[in-house]
Design an enzyme around this catalytic site. Sequence first.
Site, mmCIF file in Angstrom:
data_model
loop_
_atom_site.group_PDB
_atom_site.id
_atom_site.type_symbol
_atom_site.label_atom_id
_atom_site.label_comp_id
_atom_site.label_asym_id
_atom_site.label_seq_id
_atom_site.Cartn_x
_atom_site.Cartn_y
_atom_site.Cartn_z
ATOM 1 N N ASP A 135 0.829 -1.201 0.000
ATOM 2 C CA ASP A 135 0.000 0.000 0.000
ATOM 3 C C ASP A 135 0.869 1.259 0.000
ATOM 4 O O ASP A 135 1.919 1.295 0.647
ATOM 5 C CB ASP A 135 -0.884 -0.047 1.253
ATOM 6 C CG ASP A 135 -1.988 0.985 1.226
ATOM 7 O OD1 ASP A 135 -2.264 1.530 0.144
ATOM 8 O OD2 ASP A 135 -2.578 1.230 2.290
ATOM 9 N N GLU A 202 -3.345 -0.458 -8.450
ATOM 10 C CA GLU A 202 -4.135 0.706 -8.029
ATOM 11 C C GLU A 202 -3.326 1.984 -8.168
ATOM 12 O O GLU A 202 -2.192 2.068 -7.704
ATOM 13 C CB GLU A 202 -4.580 0.543 -6.570
ATOM 14 C CG GLU A 202 -5.334 1.765 -6.049
ATOM 15 C CD GLU A 202 -6.102 1.481 -4.760
ATOM 16 O OE1 GLU A 202 -6.763 0.432 -4.672
ATOM 17 O OE2 GLU A 202 -6.027 2.318 -3.852
#
Length: 419
Positions: A135, A202
């Site tokens: 992330d 992402e």
Amino acid sequence: MKGYNIYPESKLEKNNKTYSLAQKDLKKYLLSDDPEFGPISELTHANANKLRKLFPHLNPVTCGIKRSFGFGDRLGLATPGHVKTLKGREIFPVFAQQSIREMERTGRSMQDVLDDAMWGVFQAGYRGGYGADIDHVKKEEDVIKACECGYTMFTIDPSDYVNDRAKDIVSIYGKAIEHIIRCYNLIQECVNPEQRRRVDFEASVDETTTPTTPEAHRFIVEKLRKAGVNFTSLALRFIGDFEKGIDYIGDIEVFKEQFLAHAAICREFGGYKLSIHSGSDKFSIYPIISEAAHGVFHIKTAGTNWLEAVRLISHKDPALYRSMHELALRSFEKDRKSYHVTTDLSKVPALDKLSDEKLPGLLNENNARQLMHITYGSILKDMREEIYKTLNLNEDEHYEMLKTHLGRHLSLAGICKKS
Ligand code: ZN
């Protein structure tokens, strides 16, 4: 094996050999009659790798554009609780999800995060498939490292390249998009072409100061598509404040209007989902997100899991909680710098005025929540052993608390239990 408490759900069999996870004196072991391991072995990375090869369902997989939920687990203990949360609900879980910033603060490596999630999956006997998200990765070298570790989802944070002060879309996002494209191409090179490993990719521009306009949303999608970036989710900076560990701050009607516009653009292009970061405790907007996105989205949480662990400690070991709290107060100014919070410490009740019974209630107060939320690195650095000990001693209750709290998140997002 005497003195070893086996987790019954963990038992696996292959080629007439058995494998299970057990606990003794608060430490976990792998028990097996496979000579590859020996009767009692430690949960090392080498053993994790051997087990992964034997049981492919222990490996993270990609999700694609199904709806999904990120259960960021800072301590590496929460996965069995998250598995319980999922029961009867239809959602793809990302059990391994930590940002580079979190790993620096918790002293865990990318590999630790993956391995801990895997042992949790094994312990809980989960077979439904899960993701592993690196992330907010910013540096290209970290992208490569994550690729080599076996992450299945890459959340690229190009915020160092976003020019928030610029006036036009090209100047604000141009360089950031180039960075995202570079990272995407790196991953494509890294993934062994023979294995044809797919990834969830992402692009995230959420950590910027200006909310993403619908025009900017279109611009980013078009640029990425044109460059051949096959992204599966997109994190925008939505209007209002998404502070850590507390509910949404802002005008909910305005948020709804903006989110509906973004959701419509997302459906028009198709092929990706909107990703909502800092999703911890954003209860008031979950129903809106779910409805506007027609039930397809990605939500990330992390800190709220840690806060449930802190709450458990405040119940079980008030003295430990008090020292964590005091350390948090001392570290707050230093630790708050990289987090977006508006905590008012003067509103946190003084500890010496609170009886032990009142301590768990502190975690319902926004300022106290944020205090404990962002100082986790300093707290863990000093009190890691005591914290893990208390959580391991009370692990069933820890799992139950996660199930209740994260279950509330999922239900509000429309991911309900089938009756
Ligand atoms: Zn984010």
